[in-house]
Motif scaffolding. Structure first.
Motif, PDB file in Angstrom:
ATOM      1  N   ASP A 140       0.950  -0.975  -0.174  1.00  0.00           N
ATOM      2  CA  ASP A 140       0.045   0.025   0.079  1.00  0.00           C
ATOM      3  C   ASP A 140       1.183   1.632  -0.104  1.00  0.00           C
ATOM      4  OD1 ASP A 140      -2.519  -1.799  -0.005  1.00  0.00           O
ATOM      5  OD2 ASP A 140      -2.603  -1.732   2.225  1.00  0.00           O
ATOM      6  N   GLU A 141       2.243   1.062   0.153  1.00  0.00           N
ATOM      7  CA  GLU A 141       3.351   2.273   0.303  1.00  0.00           C
ATOM      8  C   GLU A 141       3.430   2.631  -0.802  1.00  0.00           C
ATOM      9  OE1 GLU A 141       5.538   2.505   4.747  1.00  0.00           O
ATOM     10  OE2 GLU A 141       5.568   1.077   4.328  1.00  0.00           O
ATOM     11  N   LEU A 142       3.700   1.720  -1.739  1.00  0.00           N
ATOM     12  CA  LEU A 142       4.173   1.612  -3.467  1.00  0.00           C
ATOM     13  C   LEU A 142       3.329   3.264  -4.131  1.00  0.00           C
ATOM     14  CD1 LEU A 142       5.579  -1.538  -4.730  1.00  0.00           C
ATOM     15  CD2 LEU A 142       6.090   0.089  -2.747  1.00  0.00           C
ATOM     16  N   SER A 143       2.040   3.445  -3.549  1.00  0.00           N
ATOM     17  CA  SER A 143       1.584   4.649  -4.613  1.00  0.00           C
ATOM     18  C   SER A 143       2.557   6.079  -4.139  1.00  0.00           C
ATOM     19  CB  SER A 143       0.629   4.545  -4.674  1.00  0.00           C
ATOM     20  OG  SER A 143      -0.435   4.235  -2.925  1.00  0.00           O
ATOM     21  N   THR A 144       3.021   5.449  -2.890  1.00  0.00           N
ATOM     22  CA  THR A 144       3.486   7.188  -2.677  1.00  0.00           C
ATOM     23  C   THR A 144       5.350   7.207  -2.678  1.00  0.00           C
ATOM     24  OG1 THR A 144       4.493   6.061  -0.223  1.00  0.00           O
ATOM     25  CG2 THR A 144       2.106   7.189  -0.243  1.00  0.00           C
ATOM     26  N   MET A 145       5.956   6.573  -3.383  1.00  0.00           N
ATOM     27  CA  MET A 145       6.825   6.585  -3.433  1.00  0.00           C
ATOM     28  C   MET A 145       6.954   7.161  -4.912  1.00  0.00           C
ATOM     29  SD  MET A 145       9.037   4.957  -1.128  1.00  0.00           S
ATOM     30  CE  MET A 145       7.219   4.878  -0.236  1.00  0.00           C
ATOM     31  N   ASP A 146       7.902   8.443  -5.251  1.00  0.00           N
ATOM     32  CA  ASP A 146       8.309   8.606  -6.433  1.00  0.00           C
ATOM     33  C   ASP A 146       9.899   8.136  -7.615  1.00  0.00           C
ATOM     34  OD1 ASP A 146       7.890  11.639  -5.013  1.00  0.00           O
ATOM     35  OD2 ASP A 146       9.950  12.020  -4.018  1.00  0.00           O
ATOM     36  N   ALA A 147      10.142   6.898  -7.158  1.00  0.00           N
ATOM     37  CA  ALA A 147      10.994   6.798  -7.866  1.00  0.00           C
ATOM     38  C   ALA A 147      10.595   5.011  -7.829  1.00  0.00           C
ATOM     39  CB  ALA A 147      12.230   7.437  -8.941  1.00  0.00           C
ATOM     40  N   ALA A 148      11.499   4.140  -9.056  1.00  0.00           N
ATOM     41  CA  ALA A 148      11.822   2.566  -8.389  1.00  0.00           C
ATOM     42  C   ALA A 148      12.953   2.010  -9.477  1.00  0.00           C
ATOM     43  CB  ALA A 148      10.656   1.963  -8.083  1.00  0.00           C
ATOM     44  N   PHE A 149      13.385   1.320  -9.314  1.00  0.00           N
ATOM     45  CA  PHE A 149      14.926   0.815  -9.749  1.00  0.00           C
ATOM     46  C   PHE A 149      15.422  -0.613  -9.511  1.00  0.00           C
ATOM     47  CE2 PHE A 149      17.147   3.511  -6.665  1.00  0.00           C
ATOM     48  CZ  PHE A 149      18.083   2.499  -6.601  1.00  0.00           C
ATOM     49  N   LEU A 150      15.700  -1.146  -9.932  1.00  0.00           N
ATOM     50  CA  LEU A 150      15.832  -2.464 -10.147  1.00  0.00           C
ATOM     51  C   LEU A 150      17.665  -2.862 -10.183  1.00  0.00           C
ATOM     52  CD1 LEU A 150      14.260  -5.008 -12.073  1.00  0.00           C
ATOM     53  CD2 LEU A 150      13.477  -4.249 -10.181  1.00  0.00           C
ATOM     54  N   SER A 198       0.041  -1.113 -11.854  1.00  0.00           N
ATOM     55  CA  SER A 198      -0.374   0.057 -12.046  1.00  0.00           C
ATOM     56  C   SER A 198      -0.056   1.175 -11.290  1.00  0.00           C
ATOM     57  CB  SER A 198      -1.948   0.294 -11.713  1.00  0.00           C
ATOM     58  OG  SER A 198      -2.115  -0.274 -10.876  1.00  0.00           O
ATOM     59  N   ILE A 199       0.967   1.491 -10.364  1.00  0.00           N
ATOM     60  CA  ILE A 199       1.990   1.817  -9.926  1.00  0.00           C
ATOM     61  C   ILE A 199       2.918   2.637 -10.662  1.00  0.00           C
ATOM     62  CG2 ILE A 199       2.885   2.436  -7.505  1.00  0.00           C
ATOM     63  CD1 ILE A 199       1.852  -0.110  -6.702  1.00  0.00           C
ATOM     64  N   LYS A 200       2.552   3.722 -10.815  1.00  0.00           N
ATOM     65  CA  LYS A 200       3.649   4.336 -12.135  1.00  0.00           C
ATOM     66  C   LYS A 200       4.991   5.492 -11.022  1.00  0.00           C
ATOM     67  CE  LYS A 200       3.269   5.683 -15.679  1.00  0.00           C
ATOM     68  NZ  LYS A 200       4.193   4.890 -17.454  1.00  0.00           N
ATOM     69  N   PHE A 201       6.335   5.102 -11.359  1.00  0.00           N
ATOM     70  CA  PHE A 201       7.185   5.750 -11.746  1.00  0.00           C
ATOM     71  C   PHE A 201       7.847   6.644 -11.863  1.00  0.00           C
ATOM     72  CE2 PHE A 201       6.521   1.666  -9.535  1.00  0.00           C
ATOM     73  CZ  PHE A 201       6.536   1.574  -7.655  1.00  0.00           C
ATOM     74  N   ASN A 202       8.420   7.533 -11.086  1.00  0.00           N
ATOM     75  CA  ASN A 202       9.431   9.309 -12.572  1.00  0.00           C
ATOM     76  C   ASN A 202      10.802   8.347 -12.756  1.00  0.00           C
ATOM     77  OD1 ASN A 202      10.927  10.518 -13.372  1.00  0.00           O
ATOM     78  ND2 ASN A 202      10.851  12.042 -12.008  1.00  0.00           N
ATOM     79  N   VAL A 203      11.096   7.744 -14.014  1.00  0.00           N
ATOM     80  CA  VAL A 203      12.003   7.341 -14.446  1.00  0.00           C
ATOM     81  C   VAL A 203      13.633   7.796 -15.303  1.00  0.00           C
ATOM     82  CG1 VAL A 203      10.829   4.962 -15.434  1.00  0.00           C
ATOM     83  CG2 VAL A 203      11.750   7.586 -16.821  1.00  0.00           C
ATOM     84  N   GLU A 204      12.877   9.248 -14.646  1.00  0.00           N
ATOM     85  CA  GLU A 204      13.792  10.411 -14.225  1.00  0.00           C
ATOM     86  C   GLU A 204      14.035  11.315 -13.245  1.00  0.00           C
ATOM     87  OE1 GLU A 204      12.236  12.527 -17.799  1.00  0.00           O
ATOM     88  OE2 GLU A 204      12.584  11.783 -20.035  1.00  0.00           O
ATOM     89  N   HIS A 205      14.102  10.685 -12.518  1.00  0.00           N
ATOM     90  CA  HIS A 205      14.075  10.833 -11.033  1.00  0.00           C
ATOM     91  C   HIS A 205      15.707  11.431 -10.746  1.00  0.00           C
ATOM     92  CE1 HIS A 205      14.426  11.294  -7.101  1.00  0.00           C
ATOM     93  NE2 HIS A 205      12.914  11.678  -6.691  1.00  0.00           N
ATOM     94  N   LEU A 227      18.087  12.090  -8.609  1.00  0.00           N
ATOM     95  CA  LEU A 227      19.209  10.540  -7.860  1.00  0.00           C
ATOM     96  C   LEU A 227      19.199   9.574  -8.966  1.00  0.00           C
ATOM     97  CD1 LEU A 227      17.441  10.845  -3.951  1.00  0.00           C
ATOM     98  CD2 LEU A 227      19.551  12.446  -5.541  1.00  0.00           C
ATOM     99  N   LEU A 228      18.309   8.756  -9.625  1.00  0.00           N
ATOM    100  CA  LEU A 228      18.216   8.195  -9.736  1.00  0.00           C
ATOM    101  C   LEU A 228      19.393   8.097 -11.036  1.00  0.00           C
ATOM    102  CD1 LEU A 228      17.760   4.903 -10.774  1.00  0.00           C
ATOM    103  CD2 LEU A 228      15.347   5.133 -11.691  1.00  0.00           C
TER     104      LEU A 228
END
Length: 277
Positions: A221-231, A246-253, A255-256
């Motif tokens: 339930d916390e994932l929708s509050t995250m800005d970015a995610a990576f493997l 269906s949870i979207k993330f910012n790939v151009e963050h 810090l990432l």
């Protein structure tokens, strides 16, 4: 489960053999401790870390490795030269069957690295309800891997994200996982994931940069509050996630992007130090 192999030769026990004689089948009663690392420009990347993790996996599985680190390094060198292959992934297998018979194999795996488009736009993942019995050790688990492969093929995703019985996120089926929120990184605690070598390098960069990190298994339930995610992993290195289900993330963050550049620099410096030594 059958393992694919590439190249002309593989190493078995004490000798090189033609791939025509390769057999990766293992019975359910066999214990197989393994390690996979990447070779680039004939340099086995971060091999010291990989061999340290291999030894740790063997200790957890109560197996004593019958080759020393120096012997394994010589096998790797021989394998690279025999196949005339400067780049690719190599797998090391230490296998013991129910009769206590031992078998060592080293071989090139077919390499599938993310495309430039995937690095730029990110990849797609979905959830998999699964837990590893020994998450900190690289011990072959046909059930989790088989389920993951089926889901990946059926759902047309790059990776599955493992979710435990409490709906907490741990890692990918074949990768580690990080999130970013409000300039802070999140990743699961060491004791519930496989301690990936690239994960370790990412943590070193985060510490060097003075960035904040929290070791926490996030709830679904916390994932929708995250800005970015990576493997992170041997093949993908640092690969942005576009979405999980269906949870979207910012790939151009920012810090990432900075993290990706810093890891590439670290890899190039490692290669230079080995090539010129």
């Amino acid at each position: 489960m059958h393992t694919a192999i590439s190249g002309q030769y593989f190493y078995k026990n004490r000798t090189l053999k033609s791939v025509n004689f390769f057999n990766s089948e293992a019975s359910d009663s066999s214990v197989c401790v393994y390690e996979v690392f990447r070779v680039e420009d004939s340099v086995p990347l971060f091999i010291e870390d990989h061999l340290k993790r291999l030894k740790n996996s063997a200790n957890i599985a109560n197996i004593e490795l019958w080759k020393t680190s120096s012997q394994i390094k010589q096998v790797i060198k021989t394998l690279i030269a025999a196949n005339n292959s400067d780049d690719g992934n190599i797998k090391l297998d230490f296998k013991i069957n129910s009769n206590s018979e031992r078998e060592f194999q080293a071989y090139f795996l077919p390499s599938h690295y993310p495309s430039e488009t995937e690095y730029k736009k990110g990849v797609v993942a979905c959830f998999q309800q699964a837990e590893r019995p020994n998450p900190t050790a690289k011990i072959f688990n046909s059930k989790v891997r088989g389920q993951a492969n089926s889901i990946i093929e059926k759902e047309h995703v790059y990776e599955t994200i493992l979710v435990d019985h409490l709906d907490h996120i741990t890692e990918g089926s074949r990768s580690n996982l990080f999130f970013i929120k409000d300039e802070q990184f999140f990743t699961a605690p060491d004791e519930v994931v496989l301690p990936g070598v690239i994960r370790k390098k990412v943590l070193e960069i985060i510490e060097m940069k003075g960035w904040n990190i929290q070791f926490k298994s996030l709830h679904k339930d916390e994932l929708s509050t995250m800005d970015a995610a990576f493997l992170t992993g041997t093949s993908p290195r640092v690969l942005p996630l576009n979405n999980i289900n269906s949870i979207k993330f910012n790939v151009e963050h920012p810090l990432l992007q900075e993290l990706k550049s810093s890891l590439n620099l670290m890899i190039n410096e490692y290669k230079s130090s080995r090539i010129n030594s």
